[in-house]
Design an enzyme around this catalytic site. Structure first.
Site, PDB file in Angstrom:
ATOM      1  N   SER A 178       0.840  -1.186   0.000  1.00 48.68           N
ATOM      2  CA  SER A 178       0.000   0.000   0.000  1.00 48.68           C
ATOM      3  C   SER A 178       0.887   1.253   0.000  1.00 48.68           C
ATOM      4  CB  SER A 178      -0.965  -0.040   1.192  1.00 48.68           C
ATOM      5  OG  SER A 178      -1.977   0.936   1.063  1.00 48.68           O
TER       6      SER A 178
ATOM      7  N   ASP B 111     -10.216  -3.625  -5.464  1.00 46.81           N
ATOM      8  CA  ASP B 111      -9.809  -2.607  -4.485  1.00 46.81           C
ATOM      9  C   ASP B 111     -10.813  -1.458  -4.437  1.00 46.81           C
ATOM     10  OD1 ASP B 111      -8.422  -0.867  -2.800  1.00 46.81           O
ATOM     11  OD2 ASP B 111      -6.483  -1.364  -3.685  1.00 46.81           O
TER      12      ASP B 111
ATOM     13  N   HIS C 185      -8.366  -4.641  -1.324  1.00 51.51           N
ATOM     14  CA  HIS C 185      -7.081  -4.038  -0.979  1.00 51.51           C
ATOM     15  C   HIS C 185      -6.344  -4.842   0.081  1.00 51.51           C
ATOM     16  CE1 HIS C 185      -4.152  -0.822  -0.791  1.00 51.51           C
ATOM     17  NE2 HIS C 185      -4.306  -0.722   0.520  1.00 51.51           N
TER      18      HIS C 185
END
Length: 306
Positions: free
Chosen positions: A103, A222, A286
């Protein structure tokens, strides 16, 4: 005494094995901490694949609770300088390493390459990172009060001076309807993307183009990163008529259509034209780290021999 050739072979092999080692690996977590259960487990799984590998997990604060707070609160530029010092002080990394960013850790590792890269990164792998920023603040789970507090402050005044100095996620917020304010007020992402006319740093492009490989993974479901294509250097564009954007009907500018790419502000096009940019997709939301996605990447791009 001269040794027979057959006796020299084991000796030669021993000398070679002592000189060759598995390239070390550095991890930079996302909205987590450097020694969380997930990060520790991931490191152990990699060690099962690449026996003898040295792994370092980057921290901002050498304490799990405070390190997680530093994911949300702090100045990214200051944090990066500290990380550069941290990595340079580790003897095992002195000749270079591979790196995996999760991330926001992915764009921070890219910033390290562009600004410092000493010791250098060989292969850079990022999972669900926000290389072209986000056009909405990352979503938080209902029970994550730390995240929700930071998100609320950032949404209130994303480009205010205090927020830009203290709220991490605001420092990669890129509002497509307010690009000029973004360029003027945001002191992290416009800089590492070399977006500011007249202030483009050629060292950033030289350093980034020096990577052996750049592996960019996007999560196909995501909903935390908006737009998810930011993981592939994609960004959201407003309609030509300036109408209010609709989240489900947004237009995405892909990597190879970005001015950042076509004018090669950061060396991304150089990497791509020599076949060093690898785009991959992971199934799921995600940071749902499905082994079927990450394991082939780790096998191919981590654990090379130096």
């Amino acid at each position: 005494m001269r040794l027979p050739p057959l006796l020299l072979l084991p000796l030669f092999g021993a000398l070679c094995s002592s000189a060759v080692s598995v390239r070390p690996l550095v991890l930079w977590h996302g909205l987590d901490s450097y020694a969380s259960d997930g990060m520790v487990q991931f490191g152990e799984l990699i060690k099962e694949i690449h026996a003898g590998i040295f792994i370092h997990s980057i921290y901002i604060v050498d304490n799990n609770d405070d390190d997680r707070k530093a994911c949300f609160y702090g100045n990214v530029n200051t944090q990066l300088a500290g990380v550069a010092k941290q990595l340079s002080d580790i003897p095992e990394l002195s000749t270079g390493f591979d790196a995996i960013g999760f991330s926001q850790g992915g764009q921070f590792l890219r910033a390290y390459v562009e600004r410092y890269n000493d010791p250098p990164i060989h292969n850079l792998i990022t999972f669900g990172s926000q290389h072209m920023g986000v056009s909405d603040m990352p979503a938080c789970s209902a029970w994550d009060l730390l995240c929700r507090a930071a998100r609320g402050v950032a949404l209130g005044a994303a480009y205010g001076a205090w927020v830009q100095d203290n709220i991490v996620m605001a420092q990669y917020f890129r509002d497509p309807s307010n690009i000029q304010t973004y360029l003027n007020a945001n002191h992290f992402l416009p800089d590492v993307n070399n977006e500011i006319p007249g202030q483009r740093n050629s060292t950033y492009a030289d350093n980034f183009a020096s990577l052996n490989a750049l592996v960019l993974l996007v999560f196909d479901q995501d909903k935390t990163v908006v737009p998810k294509e930011s993981a592939w250097f994609g960004s959201e564009s407003l309609p030509d008529d300036g109408a209010q954007r609709v989240l489900t009907d947004k237009t995405i500018i892909p990597m190879r259509s970005q001015p950042l790419y076509t004018e090669d502000w950061i060396g991304l096009r150089q990497l791509d034209e020599r076949g060093a940019v690898i785009l991959g997709t992971c199934d799921g939301e995600h940071m749902q780290m499905n082994r079927a996605c990450w394991e082939p990447v780790v096998k191919q791009w981590v654990g090379g021999m130096d």
